[in-house]
Structures are given as C-alpha cells and as structure tokens.
Write an enzyme that holds these catalytic residues in place. Structure first.
Site, PDB file in Angstrom:
ATOM      1  N   GLY A  57       4.805  11.970  -7.123  1.00 42.16           N
ATOM      2  CA  GLY A  57       5.627  10.918  -7.707  1.00 42.16           C
ATOM      3  C   GLY A  57       6.245   9.975  -6.680  1.00 42.16           C
ATOM      4  O   GLY A  57       6.181  10.218  -5.471  1.00 42.16           O
TER       5      GLY A  57
ATOM      6  N   ARG B 244       0.826  -1.212   0.000  1.00 38.77           N
ATOM      7  CA  ARG B 244       0.000   0.000   0.000  1.00 38.77           C
ATOM      8  C   ARG B 244       0.858   1.259   0.000  1.00 38.77           C
ATOM      9  O   ARG B 244       0.454   2.301  -0.511  1.00 38.77           O
ATOM     10  CB  ARG B 244      -0.924  -0.016   1.225  1.00 38.77           C
ATOM     11  CG  ARG B 244      -1.952   1.075   1.202  1.00 38.77           C
ATOM     12  CD  ARG B 244      -2.878   0.951   2.401  1.00 38.77           C
ATOM     13  NE  ARG B 244      -3.906   1.986   2.381  1.00 38.77           N
ATOM     14  CZ  ARG B 244      -4.425   2.544   3.459  1.00 38.77           C
ATOM     15  NH1 ARG B 244      -4.016   2.154   4.665  1.00 38.77           N
ATOM     16  NH2 ARG B 244      -5.337   3.481   3.358  1.00 38.77           N
TER      17      ARG B 244
ATOM     18  N   HIS C  61       0.473   5.171  -1.870  1.00 36.27           N
ATOM     19  CA  HIS C  61       0.427   6.430  -1.123  1.00 36.27           C
ATOM     20  C   HIS C  61       1.688   7.269  -1.321  1.00 36.27           C
ATOM     21  O   HIS C  61       1.672   8.468  -1.068  1.00 36.27           O
ATOM     22  CB  HIS C  61       0.160   6.144   0.363  1.00 36.27           C
ATOM     23  CG  HIS C  61      -1.245   5.691   0.606  1.00 36.27           C
ATOM     24  ND1 HIS C  61      -2.105   6.335   1.466  1.00 36.27           N
ATOM     25  CD2 HIS C  61      -1.956   4.665   0.074  1.00 36.27           C
ATOM     26  CE1 HIS C  61      -3.277   5.719   1.453  1.00 36.27           C
ATOM     27  NE2 HIS C  61      -3.223   4.699   0.630  1.00 36.27           N
ATOM     28  N   ASP C  62       2.766   6.649  -1.758  1.00 30.64           N
ATOM     29  CA  ASP C  62       3.955   7.424  -2.121  1.00 30.64           C
ATOM     30  C   ASP C  62       3.814   7.989  -3.536  1.00 30.64           C
ATOM     31  O   ASP C  62       3.962   9.198  -3.753  1.00 30.64           O
ATOM     32  CB  ASP C  62       5.216   6.554  -2.023  1.00 30.64           C
ATOM     33  CG  ASP C  62       6.479   7.369  -2.301  1.00 30.64           C
ATOM     34  OD1 ASP C  62       6.511   8.572  -1.933  1.00 30.64           O
ATOM     35  OD2 ASP C  62       7.437   6.818  -2.879  1.00 30.64           O
TER      36      ASP C  62
ATOM     37  N   HIS D 127      -6.433  -4.831  -3.206  1.00 34.95           N
ATOM     38  CA  HIS D 127      -7.232  -5.115  -2.002  1.00 34.95           C
ATOM     39  C   HIS D 127      -7.567  -6.602  -1.908  1.00 34.95           C
ATOM     40  O   HIS D 127      -8.340  -6.991  -1.043  1.00 34.95           O
ATOM     41  CB  HIS D 127      -8.501  -4.244  -1.988  1.00 34.95           C
ATOM     42  CG  HIS D 127      -8.211  -2.791  -1.803  1.00 34.95           C
ATOM     43  ND1 HIS D 127      -9.158  -1.804  -1.927  1.00 34.95           N
ATOM     44  CD2 HIS D 127      -7.059  -2.134  -1.494  1.00 34.95           C
ATOM     45  CE1 HIS D 127      -8.614  -0.622  -1.716  1.00 34.95           C
ATOM     46  NE2 HIS D 127      -7.330  -0.793  -1.449  1.00 34.95           N
TER      47      HIS D 127
ATOM     48  N   SER E  80       8.621  10.469  -0.424  1.00 34.92           N
ATOM     49  CA  SER E  80       8.188  11.605   0.411  1.00 34.92           C
ATOM     50  C   SER E  80       7.327  11.097   1.553  1.00 34.92           C
ATOM     51  O   SER E  80       7.360  11.627   2.664  1.00 34.92           O
ATOM     52  CB  SER E  80       7.423  12.637  -0.426  1.00 34.92           C
ATOM     53  OG  SER E  80       6.291  12.043  -1.038  1.00 34.92           O
TER      54      SER E  80
ATOM     55  N   ASN F  95      -3.724   8.581   5.866  1.00 32.20           N
ATOM     56  CA  ASN F  95      -2.596   7.787   6.349  1.00 32.20           C
ATOM     57  C   ASN F  95      -2.575   7.568   7.863  1.00 32.20           C
ATOM     58  O   ASN F  95      -2.115   6.526   8.328  1.00 32.20           O
ATOM     59  CB  ASN F  95      -1.282   8.446   5.912  1.00 32.20           C
ATOM     60  CG  ASN F  95      -1.148   8.507   4.391  1.00 32.20           C
ATOM     61  OD1 ASN F  95      -1.955   7.909   3.670  1.00 32.20           O
ATOM     62  ND2 ASN F  95      -0.157   9.230   3.903  1.00 32.20           N
TER      63      ASN F  95
ATOM     64  N   THR G 265     -10.180 -13.717   1.233  1.00 30.60           N
ATOM     65  CA  THR G 265      -8.881 -14.396   1.420  1.00 30.60           C
ATOM     66  C   THR G 265      -7.769 -13.353   1.558  1.00 30.60           C
ATOM     67  O   THR G 265      -6.937 -13.191   0.658  1.00 30.60           O
ATOM     68  CB  THR G 265      -8.563 -15.319   0.214  1.00 30.60           C
ATOM     69  OG1 THR G 265      -8.577 -14.511  -0.996  1.00 30.60           O
ATOM     70  CG2 THR G 265      -9.571 -16.430   0.059  1.00 30.60           C
TER      71      THR G 265
HETATM   72  C1  HEM Z   1      -8.686   3.093  -5.922  1.00 33.33           C
HETATM   73  C2  HEM Z   1      -8.682   3.822  -4.847  1.00 33.33           C
HETATM   74  C3  HEM Z   1      -8.300   3.299  -3.486  1.00 33.33           C
HETATM   75  C4  HEM Z   1      -8.939   3.593  -2.331  1.00 33.33           C
HETATM   76  C5  HEM Z   1     -10.144   4.508  -2.147  1.00 33.33           C
HETATM   77  C6  HEM Z   1      -8.262   2.871  -1.295  1.00 33.33           C
HETATM   78  C7  HEM Z   1      -8.587   2.925   0.045  1.00 33.33           C
HETATM   79  C8  HEM Z   1      -8.114   2.068   0.999  1.00 33.33           C
HETATM   80  C9  HEM Z   1      -8.590   2.020   2.350  1.00 33.33           C
HETATM   81  C10 HEM Z   1      -9.659   2.933   2.938  1.00 33.33           C
HETATM   82  C11 HEM Z   1      -7.941   1.009   2.978  1.00 33.33           C
HETATM   83  C12 HEM Z   1      -8.138   0.573   4.423  1.00 33.33           C
HETATM   84  C13 HEM Z   1      -7.531   1.603   5.327  1.00 33.33           C
HETATM   85  C14 HEM Z   1      -8.043   1.518   6.747  1.00 33.33           C
HETATM   86  O1  HEM Z   1      -9.214   1.214   6.951  1.00 33.33           O
HETATM   87  O2  HEM Z   1      -7.231   1.801   7.652  1.00 33.33           O
HETATM   88  C15 HEM Z   1      -7.030   0.438   2.028  1.00 33.33           C
HETATM   89  C16 HEM Z   1      -6.178  -0.613   2.294  1.00 33.33           C
HETATM   90  C17 HEM Z   1      -5.264  -1.083   1.390  1.00 33.33           C
HETATM   91  N1  HEM Z   1      -4.981  -0.541   0.162  1.00 33.33           N
HETATM   92 FE1  HEM Z   1      -6.128   0.765  -0.859  1.00 33.33          FE
HETATM   93  N2  HEM Z   1      -7.242   2.152  -1.840  1.00 33.33           N
HETATM   94  C18 HEM Z   1      -7.212   2.388  -3.177  1.00 33.33           C
HETATM   95  C19 HEM Z   1      -6.293   1.901  -4.074  1.00 33.33           C
HETATM   96  C20 HEM Z   1      -5.214   1.141  -3.727  1.00 33.33           C
HETATM   97  C21 HEM Z   1      -4.092   0.859  -4.579  1.00 33.33           C
HETATM   98  C22 HEM Z   1      -3.915   1.399  -5.998  1.00 33.33           C
HETATM   99  C23 HEM Z   1      -3.259   0.050  -3.866  1.00 33.33           C
HETATM  100  C24 HEM Z   1      -1.926  -0.545  -4.244  1.00 33.33           C
HETATM  101  C25 HEM Z   1      -1.525  -0.767  -5.452  1.00 33.33           C
HETATM  102  C26 HEM Z   1      -3.865  -0.192  -2.590  1.00 33.33           C
HETATM  103  C27 HEM Z   1      -3.387  -1.042  -1.618  1.00 33.33           C
HETATM  104  C28 HEM Z   1      -3.999  -1.289  -0.415  1.00 33.33           C
HETATM  105  C29 HEM Z   1      -3.648  -2.383   0.473  1.00 33.33           C
HETATM  106  C30 HEM Z   1      -2.645  -3.480   0.170  1.00 33.33           C
HETATM  107  C31 HEM Z   1      -4.433  -2.246   1.617  1.00 33.33           C
HETATM  108  C32 HEM Z   1      -4.370  -3.109   2.884  1.00 33.33           C
HETATM  109  C33 HEM Z   1      -3.261  -2.558   3.758  1.00 33.33           C
HETATM  110  C34 HEM Z   1      -3.058  -3.261   5.089  1.00 33.33           C
HETATM  111  O3  HEM Z   1      -3.623  -4.326   5.347  1.00 33.33           O
HETATM  112  O4  HEM Z   1      -2.301  -2.702   5.908  1.00 33.33           O
HETATM  113  N3  HEM Z   1      -5.025   0.514  -2.522  1.00 33.33           N
HETATM  114  N4  HEM Z   1      -7.144   1.109   0.841  1.00 33.33           N
END
Ligand code: HEM
Ligand SMILES: *[C@@H]1O[C@H](CO)[C@@H](O)[C@H](O)[C@H]1NC(C)=O
Ligand SMILES: *[C@@H]1O[C@H](CO)[C@@H](O)[C@H](O)[C@H]1NC(C)=O
Ligand SMILES: *[C@@H]1O[C@H](CO)[C@@H](O)[C@H](O)[C@H]1NC(C)=O
Ligand SMILES: *[C@@H]1O[C@H](CO)[C@@H](O)[C@H](O)[C@H]1NC(C)=O
Length: 346
Positions: A80, A70, A74-75, A201, A84, A102, A255
């Site tokens: 870019g 993730r 976010h980076d 996700h 950061s 974050n 999963t």
């Molecule tokens: C498309 C728009 C996206 C939104 C709105 C979004 C939003 C979120 C949110 C809200 C969470 C959970 C955070 C929490 O509840 O604390 C999450 C988790 C995560 N996101 Fe996204 N995300 C997006 C795209 C991405 C992208 C592009 C990636 C990576 C390529 C990514 C990778 C992840 C991963 C791996 C998790 C789980 C992290 C963990 O278990 O610590 N997300 N995301």
C-alpha cells in the site's frame, strides 16, 4: 465512595488501560478514510507547498517530475501507499531502495525530502510522507502538460519496509502484457488501468540495462525482439551497444519531457522502449485495443489515467502507521514496534 469499589471490580479496572492502549493502537492503524482537503485545517498550505517544491526541482532537473511520479507506483504496490519505499536500510531492516527494480534506477528521493523539510517547518508532525508522494505525483503530471486532479489524503507512514516484497511484486521490464494484466488484477486494477497507468511512461527515461536483452537476445533466442520497428531498433542499437554502459538512458517515448499520448502513438508504430511497453500493443489483443484508442484520443487517455492514479492511491496498508519526521527513518524504533504487535495480536 471507597466502599463502593468492591473487590470484584478490580479485574475490570485492570482492563481499562489495556482497552485504552488497544484503542491507541487501532488509531495508529494505517487504514484510514482518505479524503480530499484532508489538510485544509491542519496545514492549509500543504498542497501548494508540495507543488512549489516540484516546480523548483523541475527547473533544476527536467526529468525529476518523471522520477518523482514513478515513486508512487513503487510505493503503492508494496504493502500500500505508506512511504515504505522511502525508508533507508537499517541494521535490522533491508529497505526497498535496493530491491531488484529500484537499485540504480529510482531517483529524486531528495525532492520528497525537500517537500517534507518545508512542511515540517510550517506544520510539524502533520503531513505524512505517503501523502507527499501522492501530491507530488499529481503535480509532476500536471506540470509536464498532463491532466490535474484532486487527491485524497490522510495516509500514515509505515514503521517498516520490505525488500523481499518489492522484489516479489515490482514488474521487470521484460514482463509481457499477459503477466501485467494478471499482476494488476491482484491489486483490483483493471486492464484499462494497466494501459492508462503505463502511459506514465509518456515522461522519463529508461536505462540500456532494461532493454539490452530485447535488442540482442529476446527470450533467449539470440535475436532481437521482432516487434521493434527496424529504424527505431537501429537507433536503440546505437544508444545501447551489446557490451556498452548499462546506465546510459534513453527517452521512454519520443517526447520524454511532455506528458501526452505520444507514448501510445509510439507503441502503435513499434517504437516502445521497454518490452513491457511494446507488449501492450504487440502481445495481447485486450491491451492493444486500448493502446490504439489512446493513441487517437488523448482526452480519453487523460481521463483513464487520472482514474487509475486515484485507484492506485487507494491501495492501503493494514499495518500500524505514524507521521514520520524524516521520510527516510521511522520515528518509532523496534521496541515500540514490538509493543505494537503485542497489542495488535491481543
Ligand atoms: C506496467 C508495468 C510497469 C513496468 C514493467 C515498468 C517498468 C519501468 C522501467 C523498467 C523503467 C525504467 C527503469 C530503468 O531503466 O532504470 C520505468 C520508468 C518509469 N516508470 Fe514504469 N513501469 C511500469 C508501470 C509504471 C507505472 C504504473 C508508473 C506510474 C504511474 C510508472 C512510472 C514510470 C516513470 C515516470 C518512469 C521514468 C522515471 C525516470 O525517468 O526517472 N511506471 N518503468
Ligand atoms: C508472458 O510471460 C509469462 C511469465 O513470464 C510467460 O509464462 C508467458 O509464456 C508469456 N506469454 C507470452 C504470450 O509470451
Ligand atoms: C480487492 O478487492 C477485494 C474484494 O473487494 C478485497 O477483498 C481485496 O482486499 C482487494 N485487494 C486489494 C489489494 O486491495
Ligand atoms: C541468450 O539467452 C539465453 C537464455 O537466457 C542464454 O542461454 C544465451 O547464452 C544468451 N545468448 C547470448 C548470445 O547472450
Ligand atoms: C550503474 O552505476 C552504478 C552506480 O555507479 C553501478 O553500481 C552499476 O553497476 C551500474 N550499472 C550498470 C548496469 O552498468
């Protein structure tokens, strides 16, 4: 010879050090030709070292690959892929770690620190933190059952960070497909990239804080999001009661330790965890079509995911950069930054 240095040449002699300095500054600019095997001469063990660290972290905490992956998103979306994100706040700079998306959410920064510490031991001052994030994300995906690919490297680390930029750009879990299509297009990422990258996700967890609005008050309606499948909703209600602990977590798909296409199968059944996930199926015909395709064809998902990660990794900063010694702090302190900007503006 001294007779040969006429007075008229003096002003040009002054120019020499200035031109040299300008060149140094240009060299420090972060826009680089990224390429595969960038460290094959300067630090041949770079990629294997990062992989070992991710493997080790995964044994300690099976969720850490997701958390590490993730970090790339976010980076790269904030000025870019320049690490950061990793800078801690200073007296004069609010970093990105405490931005809206974050704070209390991003984790596993210490895994990147560990990789950096090992790399500084074997080849000091060579491998950027920005590249470590890119390598670590690739390893996180392949170690959890996803595809692997070759990463392009050669990024520099930023001298500053911007909480404001992170607040502005990182999408909320409430976002819908239409909003996300538009956001990604601003980074030259296609609708296919959006859907495939959301497939990240497939691993990891989200907090109740990120979904209580859709369980109890979707769009201020006082009602749950009608697109949630009823049995799944009862399960989420149990996990995340109305005034419960917002820090409790649930799997982003069925999963959450395995990188697969289960995420898309879940969306088709109304079992997406975040509103932003479910909206890709329920909120826009253009994304729905792709979700259905990936729910049936894992190979197609993997291929598009790899392409999306590479494109996202190509997002570059145009600011000056460096190779940080410690991913949490810039080597160059504010006076140097001022010098940089003076010469860059010249
Ligand atoms: C498309 C728009 C996206 C939104 C709105 C979004 C939003 C979120 C949110 C809200 C969470 C959970 C955070 C929490 O509840 O604390 C999450 C988790 C995560 N996101 Fe996204 N995300 C997006 C795209 C991405 C992208 C592009 C990636 C990576 C390529 C990514 C990778 C992840 C991963 C791996 C998790 C789980 C992290 C963990 O278990 O610590 N997300 N995301
Ligand atoms: C999607 O979100 C945007 C911005 O929040 C909002 O203006 C729009 O009405 C939403 N679209 C749909 C179809 O819900
Ligand atoms: C997107 O592509 C355009 C045209 O090639 C370019 O000018 C722009 O800088 C790109 N945007 C980003 C965020 O890379
Ligand atoms: C639901 O959200 C709306 C708008 O955000 C708010 O005015 C209302 O008080 C909320 N209702 C409940 C029950 O929390
Ligand atoms: C989650 O935990 C953090 C740190 O302990 C706390 O500051 C925060 O308020 C909690 N967040 C929620 C939504 O309960």
């Amino acid at each position: 010879m001294s007779e040969m240095a006429p007075k008229q040449l003096l002003p040009f002699l002054f120019l020499v050090p200035i031109l040299l300095l300008l060149n140094v500054c240009k060299e420090a600019m972060a826009v680089k030709q990224l390429r595969r095997g960038f460290y094959s001469e300067s630090c041949p063990a770079a990629e294997s070292t990062v992989r070992k660290v991710i493997q080790r972290a995964m044994v300690k905490d099976p969720r850490s690959p997701a958390s590490v992956m993730r970090l790339q998103f976010h980076d790269c979306f904030v000025n870019g892929c320049d690490a950061s994100l990793l800078l801690d706040d200073t007296e004069t700079m609010l970093g990105e770690k405490l931005s809206l998306s974050n704070i209390n959410s991003l984790r596993s920064y210490e895994v990147i620190d560990e990789a950096k510490a090992e790399l500084e031991r074997i080849c000091p001052g060579v491998v950027s933190c920005a590249d470590i994030i890119i390598m670590a994300s690739r390893d996180a995906v392949s170690l959890t059952g996803g595809p692997t690919w070759e990463v392009k490297l050669g990024r520099k680390d930023s001298l500053t960070a911007s909480q404001e930029a992170s607040d502005k750009v990182m999408p909320s879990p409430r976002a819908n497909a239409t909003y996300l299509i538009n956001l990604f297009s601003q980074f030259n990422l296609s609708i296919t990239d959006l859907v495939a990258l959301s497939g990240s996700h497939s691993i990891g967890k989200g907090r109740c804080f990120s979904i209580v609005f859709r369980l109890y008050n979707q769009s201020g309606s006082g009602q749950p999001d009608p697109t949630i499948e009823p049995r799944f909703r009862r399960m989420l209600d149990g996990l995340c009661p109305k005034d419960g602990d917002g820090n409790v977590t649930g799997g982003l798909d069925a999963t959450p330790l395995k990188f697969d296409n289960q995420y898309f199968k879940d969306l088709v059944q109304g079992r997406g965890f975040l509103n932003s996930d479910q909206s890709l199926f329920s909120g826009d015909a253009r994304t729905r079509e792709i979700v259905i395709k990936y729910s049936r064809d894992e190979k197609a998902f993997f291929k598009a995911f790899v392409e999306g990660m590479v494109r996202m990794g190509d997002l570059q900063s145009e600011e000056p950069g460096e190779i940080r010694k410690n991913c949490r702090v810039a080597n160059h302190h504010p006076p140097d930054q001022m010098l940089h900007s003076i010469f860059l503006e010249a």
